[in-house]
Design a protein around this motif. Sequence first.
Motif, PDB file in Angstrom:
ATOM      1  N   PRO A 243      -3.869   2.111  -8.736  1.00  0.00           N
ATOM      2  CA  PRO A 243      -2.551   2.733  -8.629  1.00  0.00           C
ATOM      3  C   PRO A 243      -2.616   4.255  -8.767  1.00  0.00           C
ATOM      4  CG  PRO A 243      -2.491   0.869 -10.133  1.00  0.00           C
ATOM      5  CD  PRO A 243      -3.933   1.143  -9.839  1.00  0.00           C
ATOM      6  N   LEU A 244      -1.694   4.927  -8.134  1.00  0.00           N
ATOM      7  CA  LEU A 244      -1.522   6.359  -8.341  1.00  0.00           C
ATOM      8  C   LEU A 244      -0.925   6.559  -9.734  1.00  0.00           C
ATOM      9  CD1 LEU A 244      -1.533   9.253  -7.217  1.00  0.00           C
ATOM     10  CD2 LEU A 244       0.772   8.826  -6.375  1.00  0.00           C
ATOM     11  N   ARG A 245      -1.482   7.505 -10.471  1.00  0.00           N
ATOM     12  CA  ARG A 245      -1.106   7.723 -11.868  1.00  0.00           C
ATOM     13  C   ARG A 245      -0.665   9.172 -12.036  1.00  0.00           C
ATOM     14  NH1 ARG A 245      -3.226   4.105 -15.988  1.00  0.00           N
ATOM     15  NH2 ARG A 245      -2.971   5.121 -17.998  1.00  0.00           N
ATOM     16  N   THR A 246       0.503   9.377 -12.611  1.00  0.00           N
ATOM     17  CA  THR A 246       0.952  10.720 -12.920  1.00  0.00           C
ATOM     18  C   THR A 246       1.716  10.688 -14.238  1.00  0.00           C
ATOM     19  OG1 THR A 246       2.035  12.687 -11.984  1.00  0.00           O
ATOM     20  CG2 THR A 246       3.192  10.590 -11.708  1.00  0.00           C
ATOM     21  N   ASP A 247       2.012  11.859 -14.787  1.00  0.00           N
ATOM     22  CA  ASP A 247       2.746  11.951 -16.049  1.00  0.00           C
ATOM     23  C   ASP A 247       4.123  12.532 -15.799  1.00  0.00           C
ATOM     24  OD1 ASP A 247       0.622  10.991 -17.602  1.00  0.00           O
ATOM     25  OD2 ASP A 247      -0.277  12.986 -17.713  1.00  0.00           O
ATOM     26  N   TYR A 248       5.085  12.100 -16.615  1.00  0.00           N
ATOM     27  CA  TYR A 248       6.419  12.695 -16.576  1.00  0.00           C
ATOM     28  C   TYR A 248       7.028  12.643 -17.972  1.00  0.00           C
ATOM     29  CZ  TYR A 248      11.080  13.981 -15.003  1.00  0.00           C
ATOM     30  OH  TYR A 248      12.274  14.640 -14.825  1.00  0.00           O
ATOM     31  N   ARG A 249       7.262  13.814 -18.536  1.00  0.00           N
ATOM     32  CA  ARG A 249       7.869  13.937 -19.869  1.00  0.00           C
ATOM     33  C   ARG A 249       7.106  13.122 -20.920  1.00  0.00           C
ATOM     34  NH1 ARG A 249      10.899  18.066 -17.768  1.00  0.00           N
ATOM     35  NH2 ARG A 249      12.598  17.324 -16.452  1.00  0.00           N
ATOM     36  N   GLY A 250       5.780  13.113 -20.827  1.00  0.00           N
ATOM     37  CA  GLY A 250       4.968  12.396 -21.796  1.00  0.00           C
ATOM     38  C   GLY A 250       4.803  10.921 -21.527  1.00  0.00           C
ATOM     39  N   ASN A 251       5.324  10.431 -20.409  1.00  0.00           N
ATOM     40  CA  ASN A 251       5.182   9.034 -20.016  1.00  0.00           C
ATOM     41  C   ASN A 251       4.200   8.924 -18.853  1.00  0.00           C
ATOM     42  OD1 ASN A 251       7.679   7.705 -21.536  1.00  0.00           O
ATOM     43  ND2 ASN A 251       8.366   9.637 -20.653  1.00  0.00           N
ATOM     44  N   THR A 252       3.516   7.807 -18.762  1.00  0.00           N
ATOM     45  CA  THR A 252       2.603   7.565 -17.649  1.00  0.00           C
ATOM     46  C   THR A 252       3.329   6.784 -16.561  1.00  0.00           C
ATOM     47  OG1 THR A 252       0.689   7.519 -19.121  1.00  0.00           O
ATOM     48  CG2 THR A 252       0.431   6.514 -16.948  1.00  0.00           C
ATOM     49  N   VAL A 253       3.334   7.325 -15.362  1.00  0.00           N
ATOM     50  CA  VAL A 253       3.991   6.692 -14.224  1.00  0.00           C
ATOM     51  C   VAL A 253       2.921   6.136 -13.289  1.00  0.00           C
ATOM     52  CG1 VAL A 253       5.560   7.010 -12.273  1.00  0.00           C
ATOM     53  CG2 VAL A 253       5.931   8.295 -14.390  1.00  0.00           C
ATOM     54  N   PRO A 257      -0.313   4.028  -4.302  1.00  0.00           N
ATOM     55  CA  PRO A 257      -1.172   5.133  -3.874  1.00  0.00           C
ATOM     56  C   PRO A 257      -1.238   5.240  -2.350  1.00  0.00           C
ATOM     57  CG  PRO A 257      -2.515   3.230  -4.303  1.00  0.00           C
ATOM     58  CD  PRO A 257      -1.086   2.808  -4.592  1.00  0.00           C
ATOM     59  N   PRO A 258      -1.836   6.322  -1.814  1.00  0.00           N
ATOM     60  CA  PRO A 258      -2.144   6.349  -0.381  1.00  0.00           C
ATOM     61  C   PRO A 258      -3.035   5.155  -0.024  1.00  0.00           C
ATOM     62  CG  PRO A 258      -2.449   8.511  -1.375  1.00  0.00           C
ATOM     63  CD  PRO A 258      -2.239   7.538  -2.501  1.00  0.00           C
ATOM     64  N   PRO A 259      -2.958   4.661   1.233  1.00  0.00           N
ATOM     65  CA  PRO A 259      -2.357   5.319   2.396  1.00  0.00           C
ATOM     66  C   PRO A 259      -0.858   5.128   2.551  1.00  0.00           C
ATOM     67  CG  PRO A 259      -3.384   3.286   3.091  1.00  0.00           C
ATOM     68  CD  PRO A 259      -3.685   3.425   1.631  1.00  0.00           C
ATOM     69  N   SER A 260      -0.186   4.446   1.613  1.00  0.00           N
ATOM     70  CA  SER A 260       1.264   4.410   1.681  1.00  0.00           C
ATOM     71  C   SER A 260       1.815   5.767   1.268  1.00  0.00           C
ATOM     72  CB  SER A 260       1.825   3.304   0.798  1.00  0.00           C
ATOM     73  OG  SER A 260       1.656   2.056   1.435  1.00  0.00           O
ATOM     74  N   ALA A 261       3.012   6.070   1.763  1.00  0.00           N
ATOM     75  CA  ALA A 261       3.533   7.431   1.632  1.00  0.00           C
ATOM     76  C   ALA A 261       4.437   7.630   0.433  1.00  0.00           C
ATOM     77  CB  ALA A 261       4.292   7.802   2.914  1.00  0.00           C
ATOM     78  N   ARG A 419      -3.838  -0.744   8.125  1.00  0.00           N
ATOM     79  CA  ARG A 419      -2.664  -1.051   7.335  1.00  0.00           C
ATOM     80  C   ARG A 419      -1.569  -0.041   7.681  1.00  0.00           C
ATOM     81  NH1 ARG A 419      -3.136  -4.779   3.228  1.00  0.00           N
ATOM     82  NH2 ARG A 419      -4.701  -5.442   4.694  1.00  0.00           N
ATOM     83  N   ILE A 420      -0.389  -0.530   7.966  1.00  0.00           N
ATOM     84  CA  ILE A 420       0.726   0.345   8.314  1.00  0.00           C
ATOM     85  C   ILE A 420       1.209   1.060   7.056  1.00  0.00           C
ATOM     86  CG2 ILE A 420       3.096   0.407   9.212  1.00  0.00           C
ATOM     87  CD1 ILE A 420       2.397  -2.067  10.894  1.00  0.00           C
ATOM     88  N   ALA A 421       1.429   2.368   7.166  1.00  0.00           N
ATOM     89  CA  ALA A 421       1.934   3.146   6.034  1.00  0.00           C
ATOM     90  C   ALA A 421       3.372   2.757   5.748  1.00  0.00           C
ATOM     91  CB  ALA A 421       1.826   4.637   6.314  1.00  0.00           C
ATOM     92  N   SER A 422       3.774   2.890   4.487  1.00  0.00           N
ATOM     93  CA  SER A 422       5.111   2.469   4.086  1.00  0.00           C
ATOM     94  C   SER A 422       5.664   3.426   3.040  1.00  0.00           C
ATOM     95  CB  SER A 422       5.070   1.051   3.505  1.00  0.00           C
ATOM     96  OG  SER A 422       6.300   0.720   2.888  1.00  0.00           O
ATOM     97  N   MET A 423       7.001   3.468   2.945  1.00  0.00           N
ATOM     98  CA  MET A 423       7.656   4.250   1.903  1.00  0.00           C
ATOM     99  C   MET A 423       7.849   3.425   0.626  1.00  0.00           C
ATOM    100  SD  MET A 423       8.478   7.370   1.552  1.00  0.00           S
ATOM    101  CE  MET A 423       8.480   7.860   3.281  1.00  0.00           C
ATOM    102  N   MET A 424       7.495   2.138   0.641  1.00  0.00           N
ATOM    103  CA  MET A 424       7.680   1.291  -0.538  1.00  0.00           C
ATOM    104  C   MET A 424       6.885   1.832  -1.725  1.00  0.00           C
ATOM    105  SD  MET A 424       7.476  -2.522   1.025  1.00  0.00           S
ATOM    106  CE  MET A 424       8.294  -2.950   2.560  1.00  0.00           C
ATOM    107  N   ALA A 425       7.504   1.795  -2.895  1.00  0.00           N
ATOM    108  CA  ALA A 425       6.869   2.402  -4.059  1.00  0.00           C
ATOM    109  C   ALA A 425       7.170   1.617  -5.334  1.00  0.00           C
ATOM    110  CB  ALA A 425       7.330   3.844  -4.211  1.00  0.00           C
ATOM    111  N   PRO A 426       6.665   0.386  -5.461  1.00  0.00           N
ATOM    112  CA  PRO A 426       6.822  -0.315  -6.743  1.00  0.00           C
ATOM    113  C   PRO A 426       6.228   0.537  -7.861  1.00  0.00           C
ATOM    114  CG  PRO A 426       5.101  -1.325  -5.388  1.00  0.00           C
ATOM    115  CD  PRO A 426       5.807  -0.342  -4.522  1.00  0.00           C
TER     116      PRO A 426
END
Length: 542
Positions: A243-253, A257-261, A419-426
Amino acid sequence: MSQIPRRVTRGAIAAGHSLSVEAGMEMFRLGGNAFDAVAAAACTSFAAEPMLTSPAGGGFLLAHPQSGQDVLFDFFTQTPCQKRDPAEVNFYPVIVDFGGVLQEFHIGLGSIATPGMMAGLFRVQQHLGRLPWSVVLEPAIHLARQGIEVTPFQAYNLKILSPIVLASTAAQALYAPGGNLLQAGDRMVLSDLADSLSEMALKGVDLFYRGEMGQQIVKDCQAQGGYLTRTDLEQYQVIERKPLRTDYRGNTVLTNPPPSAGGTLIAFALRLLEQIDLSQFKFGSIAHLRILAETMRLTNLVRQAGYDEQLDQPNFADRFLSREHLEEYGQPLQAIAGLGNVNLGNVNLGNVNLGDVNKRGSTTHVSAIDEDGNAASMTSSNGEGSSYVIPGTGIMMNNMLGEADLHPNGFHQWRENIRIASMMAPTIILQNNQPAIVLGSGGSNRIRTAILQVISNLLDFQMPIAQAVSSPRVHWEAGVFNLEPGFPDAGDDRTFPFDNVVERWQAQNMFYGGVHAVTHSLDGFAGAGDSRRSGEVGVQNE
């Protein structure tokens, strides 16, 4: 249902229909976990949420298992392995009327991409679930066979997609018996779908990819103008991604990940937004709306700079989310927040035609979390449906090759076998490495802005989950700032930070997505189903 001698599992599930939620809750009552609950809800949605999802569509499931690594299961649709002369392809337009706004979609056997839905659900449930596969399918089989009362939201979907429903006799038999579309209050019986799911409960999903169902799909595609071959179905693979991992306000999101958009764009927007202390602003104030508008504008701007063409490059997300890249876009946002000055009128917005954007977003979502620390976020879609129904199965195939926003280079120009790219973002938000918030949305290009706003509502404005989901939303795209009612300080159109169009909606609408979310905290489990898409929630706290 079969009786499994296990303790009741505490947890929560949110989905697009009360029956989808009830199927997941039944898995909790049988001692199943979040993955059993999501699989049961997803299979039930094939009957309860027609034209939004299907066994012949595709999707993504983000999993945070109690033990083991976080993983994104990619079972979205795949382009076929080979092309054929477009003159031979059964591929044609239909016009859908969104209440005075017309949009063109393409359907027919030539619009069908290789489906991944059943392969993905089976993989996830077998790897991470507790209950037998046959038990997970029981609610869907039972409901499809006994029939489901059509809700106003279902009737609305069938009405606006009537050109697709009425395009084939097989689709009519499902959703417009006798040529008349099912109406709210009618009973929708899907006996063939029940039989198909019963067979897959006994024989597994190989029946769909290598058995009689798959053979029928291939036979009809080859004879009637589709692309799919035996190779497409037999070689389809569920892909497990980090999974793509990022931080926001001290939380892990965690997100897709790519190749989905969609996931990477959400992460980019969150990192921009994190530069601003939103706690100093009132929710829905002019200042807050200006910041949201600018964040969305900048995210769209960065997407125009070759974003889609770079998604499959190694380490793309790391470069895209790097501090150096973010600094290029952060200054205009800080100016809007009162931390600097910038002339927004000089920024090139690019050439985007909102008429090409899917205004509906034929997608649904399921979120679940349980007491053992398992969390699952799954988004799926069948496109609008191709109108082709596999004979005798009650299963309509997808039209992912006929979605203009998935093929910006033009129809029939897709690369083979990708694989077709998608805007879906669970998405899952972790606090101290434990799942605290699970969410996702339908809604095409509005998926990312809907998720962004709910996350901000929860973490910046400390809203309870129900308020975070139900609060009014905005969406900026192609020079148009769409604004739901309910912002008391919205003022007139001159208060917004660009010289383009402000579109004020008179009521909340499925255009703005459908965020179904659940949370777990010291107070227990909670959740919210988005009323924009007839969402529901179930909670088991005892």
